[in-house]
Structures are given as structure tokens and as C-alpha cells.
Design a protein around this motif. Structure first.
Motif, short mmCIF file in Angstrom:
data_model
loop_
_atom_site.label_atom_id
_atom_site.label_comp_id
_atom_site.label_asym_id
_atom_site.label_seq_id
_atom_site.Cartn_x
_atom_site.Cartn_y
_atom_site.Cartn_z
N SER A 25 0.82 -1.23 0.00
CA SER A 25 0.00 0.00 0.00
C SER A 25 0.85 1.26 0.00
CB SER A 25 -0.92 -0.01 1.22
OG SER A 25 -0.12 -0.12 2.39
N GLY A 26 2.17 1.13 -0.10
CA GLY A 26 3.05 2.31 -0.21
C GLY A 26 2.58 3.16 -1.38
N GLU A 27 2.43 4.46 -1.15
CA GLU A 27 1.74 5.28 -2.16
C GLU A 27 2.66 5.97 -3.15
OE1 GLU A 27 -2.32 7.64 -2.01
OE2 GLU A 27 -1.08 8.09 -0.28
N ILE A 28 2.20 6.10 -4.38
CA ILE A 28 2.82 6.98 -5.37
C ILE A 28 1.74 7.97 -5.81
CG2 ILE A 28 3.92 7.14 -7.63
CD1 ILE A 28 4.93 4.34 -7.34
N VAL A 29 1.98 9.23 -5.52
CA VAL A 29 1.00 10.26 -5.85
C VAL A 29 1.61 11.16 -6.93
CG1 VAL A 29 -0.32 12.23 -4.93
CG2 VAL A 29 0.15 10.25 -3.46
N SER A 30 0.83 11.46 -7.97
CA SER A 30 1.40 12.26 -9.06
C SER A 30 0.48 13.41 -9.44
CB SER A 30 1.58 11.41 -10.33
OG SER A 30 2.29 10.23 -10.04
N VAL A 31 1.07 14.59 -9.63
CA VAL A 31 0.34 15.69 -10.25
C VAL A 31 0.48 15.44 -11.75
CG1 VAL A 31 0.26 18.18 -10.60
CG2 VAL A 31 0.94 17.27 -8.37
N ARG A 32 -0.66 15.21 -12.42
CA ARG A 32 -0.57 14.80 -13.82
C ARG A 32 -0.58 16.00 -14.77
NH1 ARG A 32 -4.18 9.63 -15.24
NH2 ARG A 32 -5.99 10.93 -14.73
N THR A 33 0.02 15.79 -15.95
CA THR A 33 -0.03 16.85 -16.97
C THR A 33 -1.47 17.07 -17.43
OG1 THR A 33 0.68 15.13 -18.47
CG2 THR A 33 2.30 16.78 -17.93
N GLU A 34 -2.32 16.06 -17.26
CA GLU A 34 -3.74 16.23 -17.61
C GLU A 34 -4.43 17.20 -16.65
OE1 GLU A 34 -2.17 13.32 -17.38
OE2 GLU A 34 -2.91 11.83 -18.80
N GLY A 35 -3.78 17.51 -15.52
CA GLY A 35 -4.31 18.53 -14.63
C GLY A 35 -4.83 18.02 -13.29
N ASP A 36 -4.96 16.70 -13.14
CA ASP A 36 -5.51 16.19 -11.88
C ASP A 36 -4.44 15.49 -11.04
OD1 ASP A 36 -5.08 14.14 -13.58
OD2 ASP A 36 -7.00 13.13 -13.31
N ILE A 37 -4.86 14.94 -9.90
CA ILE A 37 -3.94 14.20 -9.03
C ILE A 37 -4.23 12.72 -9.21
CG2 ILE A 37 -3.35 13.69 -6.63
CD1 ILE A 37 -2.55 16.42 -6.89
N HIS A 38 -3.19 11.93 -9.33
CA HIS A 38 -3.35 10.49 -9.52
C HIS A 38 -2.72 9.77 -8.34
CE1 HIS A 38 -1.96 6.54 -11.01
NE2 HIS A 38 -3.08 6.56 -11.72
N ARG A 39 -3.42 8.75 -7.84
CA ARG A 39 -2.90 7.99 -6.70
C ARG A 39 -2.78 6.52 -7.06
NH1 ARG A 39 -3.00 10.73 -2.09
NH2 ARG A 39 -3.94 12.75 -2.38
N THR A 40 -1.67 5.94 -6.69
CA THR A 40 -1.54 4.50 -6.88
C THR A 40 -0.63 3.95 -5.77
OG1 THR A 40 -1.01 2.75 -8.47
CG2 THR A 40 0.39 4.68 -8.53
N THR A 41 -0.38 2.63 -5.85
CA THR A 41 0.44 1.98 -4.81
C THR A 41 1.57 1.20 -5.48
OG1 THR A 41 -0.88 -0.01 -4.95
CG2 THR A 41 -1.59 1.65 -3.32
#
Ligand code: ADP
Length: 540
Positions: A25-41
Motif C-alpha cells: 500500500s506504499g503510495e505513489i501520488v502524481s500531479v498529472r499533466t492532464e491537470g488532476d492528481i493520480h494515486r496508486t500503490t
């Protein structure tokens, strides 16, 4: 007699497999070029990396092929780090701030087969397309819905490469010295030169950083790599974080003080890594808001010397500053300046003296300093000389560039860093200058870094550089070039007086020039080469 233990090759893909199993469940959070925030593990990421690897093979990617990226810090770029190297191909990260000429040179020199670009950079590639290799295929790092209108032929969509592929994979075996990553240095003279990392060097570097910076790289911390994935592997974070269980918060392209503050605050970032200029911007924002981002406790500063005033500003607010030094050719970490327990109790001024140095070496990197004739100099903290390194995470030669490779190793096989430094008896490294930036006046060296450090403590100075200008009597004399803060107008004499308290009279700059903005290199450092061209033309 040989020992009797298994030999399993060190492989990059094992890092993400390990993270998926141990820190699912360690997180990878990204501010995307599409403009939103993306969350994954890490678990989800390992599955997508497997799908990417299958997709790459379907596109015909073979072991040893160079696969280029032109992208901000985000999860898809991270996936490429693993998917490409996992199948034995080479992930070649390109710095979008390079000049068009340099970019064309390196894509051709690397002979890249695929180029993965963020939406932001599609227009750059449209302009350069004619001069890039004919067979190069372009992939846009987005989904079908966001694919741009483009003049580029046969463009592929990243998410469509992953679609329909299975999310598990048996990673292939290959020798651990198989090439895994390629990064060109911006090159102050001549063409950029490629550092070709191996699986072994990359995994060892990940270990080195985790054991040397353990309070930052550990399970559950959240780290913001402002340092880009397109330059020196974001200082190794894409590998060290999954190995240690730290989460990654990728900032995309917005790196101004306000955006960085907001992201850190929202995502409770504990540690943020980047060059000094970024932290000057963040500190302005902190001062304006009168508070720190929530959860913030640590910064790692490197790439160029951290000004004392910057270290002080953070330390007095309770933020630990880890000043680090390294190079593209060193994967990059060479030294780091977290203080040992006995020095953490020192009074502030003494602590700052220490933290202004670049710190102690990481495991696996040996250092020596030598005089002009190559004789070893003592590690007494006083004498400075040319700094050489060797180790398992140091380059053994530039990619397909024997001429450049010949110039950088001494007879004993040590790599010449191009830096001038002193090392003290406790092993603390103090960089005085890059050799080509040193000022030699009347036969004595003047450290441009020392002068810059003092000038940076003036509240009206946003940035500065000291360069050598030719002088008929002294050979060279220092010239100070200053970028003032928006609302400030520091006077020449004020700056000279500030220096006069700390350095000998003969080291004082002969003149001060004010500029609107200091020129920067592709890696965000002040470009002294450009300044020398403008202010010391006949030296070049
Ligand atoms: P580029 O010059 O292409 O950006 P690198 O990122 O590899 O290439 O730069 C490495 C150089 O940056 C080092 O040799 C050194 O001169 C400088 N450098 C890196 N970190 C520091 C630091 N903490 N203090 C002083 N100089 C640094």
C-alpha cells in the motif's frame, strides 16, 4: 578459495517486486499533466510495470535497445524506469531543458528506438521531428481521451500499449552489468556525454542511499522528488524509495514555491529533494504564509552548493537540512551531510559550519584529492586539490565516446570529478569550486563558492555568481554578478562591505554587476559559461 554462496544477479525489477510484496500500500501520488492528481500503490504499479513490459516486447523492443523519455516526474515515467530496464532495454532519460541542438544530438547518438513524451513536450518533438532518427516512434504518456492533435506521424498512446496485457511477468535473467539507464550530462564544452548505468550499479546505489540516509528513506515516510526523473535518476529516489518503503509524491511540472508548498502540505510530505533554487522559492512561500507545510521535516539539497543562509533558514525552523554532493557520472550520490549524533548538539553557528560542507562519503565511494601533478594531498581540511573518486556506482567510461572517456581517468583508474575540494580528518568534504570556475589571482586561488555564499546571506539578493575576468596584472580577478530580489535594491558597496568582514582584501571582487535574471543551465544551475561569455569574452 572461493566462497560457496549463490550468485544471483542484482536486477532493478527486483526492487519493484520487493516493494509490491513488502509495502503493497506504499503510495505513489502524481500531479498529472492532464491537470488532476493520480494515486496508486507499489502493488498496483508493479502490475502496470508488468503490462508495460509485455507491451514493449509486443512493439519489438529487445535487450539493449535504447528507449527514451521526455517527461516530468509522474507515475508513468516511474513505470518506464522499471518496464524498460526490466526486459533488458535501456531507459534513456532526456532533459527537456536542453537546447534543440543538444536534444537532436543525444537522441541520434543514443539511437533511441522509442520516445515517450509527456503532453507538454509534444510541441518540442513536432519541431525537432525531421532531425530525429527516421525509425524513432513517438509514444504520448496519456490515455486515448487526452491524445493531442499532432503533426507527428504514427504516434502511439501509452495507455493503449498497456491495455489488454497481463499484469504479471517472469522477469528475464541477464548479467548484472547489463546496461539499464542512460543519462547525458549537459556538457559545458563539446557535446553532452552519456553515463550508462548498469543494473548492478543502480541496485547498489539504492542500497547505499538507504543505509546512509535511513531516517528519510524508511517505511512510511513520504518523499517529494523535485529533482527530476529526467536528470540522474532523480538522485536515485525511484529505486531507493521502493527498496525502503518510502512513498513518492511526484510534482509534475509545477515547481514554483506556491505549488510545491501546496502539494507538500496536502500530501504531508516529510522530505523534499532538489537543487537550492527550488528551496529558495519554497522558503519565500513559507515566510509569506508564516507556517511550514504540514508534516514537513527534512530537505535534501544538492546539485550545486547550498548557501549557508538557506541552510540556516530551514534549520532555524526545525527542518533538517541534508546537503549532498554528487554527479551524473556517480549515479549520483557521493557524499551527504546529515550530522552524526555528537555534532547534532553543537550550537547553531558550528552546526551550520558543518552543514555547509558536502558531508561524508556514502559506502562504496572512495575519494582522494591531488595536486596538479597528481600527488595525493592530505585530508586535513585545509589543503584543497582536484577531487577523484572510484567505486561501484561510478562510471567506467562514457557511452560510445572513447575520446571523452580517455580524459577523465588517472593512471590508477580513478575518475576526475572536475571539482576542487578539501577533505577533513573526519571525512567531511568541502567543495571549493569546479576547476574551471576557480579564480586564480596573482598565483592564489579564490573560491567563487565562498564569495557567493556570503553574498547570498544579504536579504536583497535572490541569486549571484562570481566569475573570473582577465586582468593584465593579476591574471584573473573576481567579478560579482547579482540578481536582486523583486522589491530590493542592494547597493554595490553594501555587498563589498559584507564580503570584507569575512574574506581577505585581495579576494574582494573588483566590481559588481546587477542583472535581471541569472542564466541557468539545463539542470537549473547558474550558467557560469554564459556569464563568462558575456563578461569575460576573451577568456574563452
Ligand atoms: P551538470 O553539470 O550537467 O548538471 P551534474 O548534475 O552531474 O551535471 O553536476 C555535478 C556537479 O555539480 C558536481 O561535479 C559539482 O560541481 C556540482 N555539485 C553537485 N552538488 C554539489 C554541492 N552540494 N555543492 C557544490 N557543488 C555541487
Amino acid at each position: 578459495m572461493k566462497g560457496l554462496m549463490m550468485h544471483r544477479p542484482l536486477k532493478i525489477a527486483d526492487l519493484i517486486t520487493f516493494a509490491a510484496e513488502n509495502y503493497p500500500s506504499g503510495e505513489i501520488v502524481s500531479v498529472r499533466t492532464e491537470g488532476d492528481i493520480h494515486r496508486t500503490t507499489y502493488l498496483e504499479t508493479s502490475k502496470r510495470v508488468a503490462r508495460l513490459a509485455h507491451g514493449l516486447r509486443r512493439l519489438g523492443v529487445k535487450e539493449g535497445d535504447r528507449i527514451a523519455t521526455l517527461a516530468w516526474n509522474g507515475y508513468r515515467h516511474f513505470e518506464l524506469y522499471y518496464g524498460v530496464s526490466g526486459i533488458g532495454a535501456v531507459c534513456h532519460t532526456i532533459n527537456p531543458r536542453l537546447s534543440a541542438e543538444q536534444m537532436i544530438y543525444i537522441v541520434n547518438h543514443a539511437d533511441d528506438r522509442l520516445l515517450f513524451v509527456d503532453l507538454t513536450f509534444v510541441p518540442i518533438i513536432e519541431k525537432l521531428r525531421e532531425q530525429l532518427p527516421q525509425g524513432l516512434r513517438i509514444v504520448v504518456l496519456t490515455d486515448r481521451a487526452h491524445m493531442p492533435e499532432t503533426t507527428l506521424d504514427g504516434v502511439l498512446c501509452y495507455e493503449e500499449i498497456l491495455d489488454g496485457e497481463t499484469d504479471s511477468i517472469d522477469w528475464p535473467d541477464f548479467p548484472e552489468d547489463q546496461a539499464a539507464g542512460l543519462c547525458y550530462t549537459s556538457g559545458t564544452t563539446g557535446h553532452p556525454k552519456g553515463t550508462l548505468y548498469t543494473h548492478r550499479s543502480t541496485v547498489l546505489h539504492a542500497f547505499n542511499m538507504c543505509v546512509t540516509i535511513p531516517k528519510t528513506l524508511c517505511e512510511g515516510t513520504r518523499i517529494l522528488p523535485v529533482v527530476p526523473l529526467f536528470h540522474v535518476n532523480a538522485w536515485g529516489l525511484p529505486y531507493g524509495a521502493p527498496l525502503s518503503g518510502a512513498g513518492l509524491i511526484f510534482p509534475g511540472g509545477a515547481l514554483d514555491g506556491k505549488s510545491v508548498f501546496d502539494l507538500m502540505d496536502r500530501e504531508k510530505v516529510f522530505s523534499a529533494w532538489g537543487v537550492p533554487t527550488v528551496w529558495l522559492g519554497l522558503m519565500n512561500e513559507i515566510n509569506q504564509r508564516g507556517r511550514l507545510p504540514e508534516g514537513f521535516g527534512d530537505i535534501v539539497v544538492g546539485g550545486s552548493a547550498a548557501p549557508r543562509s538557506l541552510i540556516e533558514a530551514f534549520e532555524t525552523k526545525g527542518i533538517n537540512v541534508c546537503h549532498a554532493w554528487g554527479m551524473t557520472e556517480m549515479s549520483p550520490l557521493g557524499t551527504q551531510c546529515n550530522l552524526p549524533p555528537q555534532l547534532q548538539q553543537l550550537p547553531l553557528e558550528e552546526r551550520l559550519d558543518r552543514k555547509q560542507s558536502q558531508g561524508r562519503r556514502v559506502f562504496g565511494v572512495d575519494m582522494k584529492i591531488v595536486d596538479d601533478a597528481g600527488n595525493r594531498l592530505p585530508h586535513d581540511g585545509k589543503v584543497s586539490g582536484h577531487l577523484y573518486v572510484r567505486g561501484n556506482t561510478v562510471t567506467s567510461g562514457y557511452f560510445e565516446n572513447p575520446e571523452a572517456s580517455k580524459e577523465v581517468f588517472d593512471a590508477e583508474g580513478w575518475f576526475c570529478t572536475g571539482d576542487v575540494a578539501a577533505i577533513d580528518a573526519d571525512g567531511f568534504l568541502k567543495i571549493t569550486d569546479r576547476s574551471k570556475d576557480l579564480i586564480k589571482s596573482g598565483g592564489e586561488w579564490i573560491s567563487s563558492l565562498d564569495l557567493e555564499n556570503i553574498v547570498m546571506s544579504h536579504p536583497g539578493v535572490a541569486g549571484c555568481a562570481v566569475i573570473a575576468v582577465p586582468d593584465p596584472k593579476w591574471d584573473e580577478r573576481p567579478l560579482l554578478i547579482v540578481q536582486a530580489r523583486d522589491d530590493a535594491q542592494p547597493r554595490k558597496q553594501e555587498l563589498i562591505d559584507l564580503l570584507a568582514v569575512r574574506v581577505a582584501k585581495w579576494q574582494l571582487p573588483d566590481d559588481v554587476v546587477f542583472v535581471e535574471a541569472l542564466p541557468l543551465t539545463a539542470t537549473g544551475k547558474v550558467s557560469k559559461l554564459t556569464l563568462r561569455k558575456t563578461y569575460a569574452e576573451d577568456m574563452e
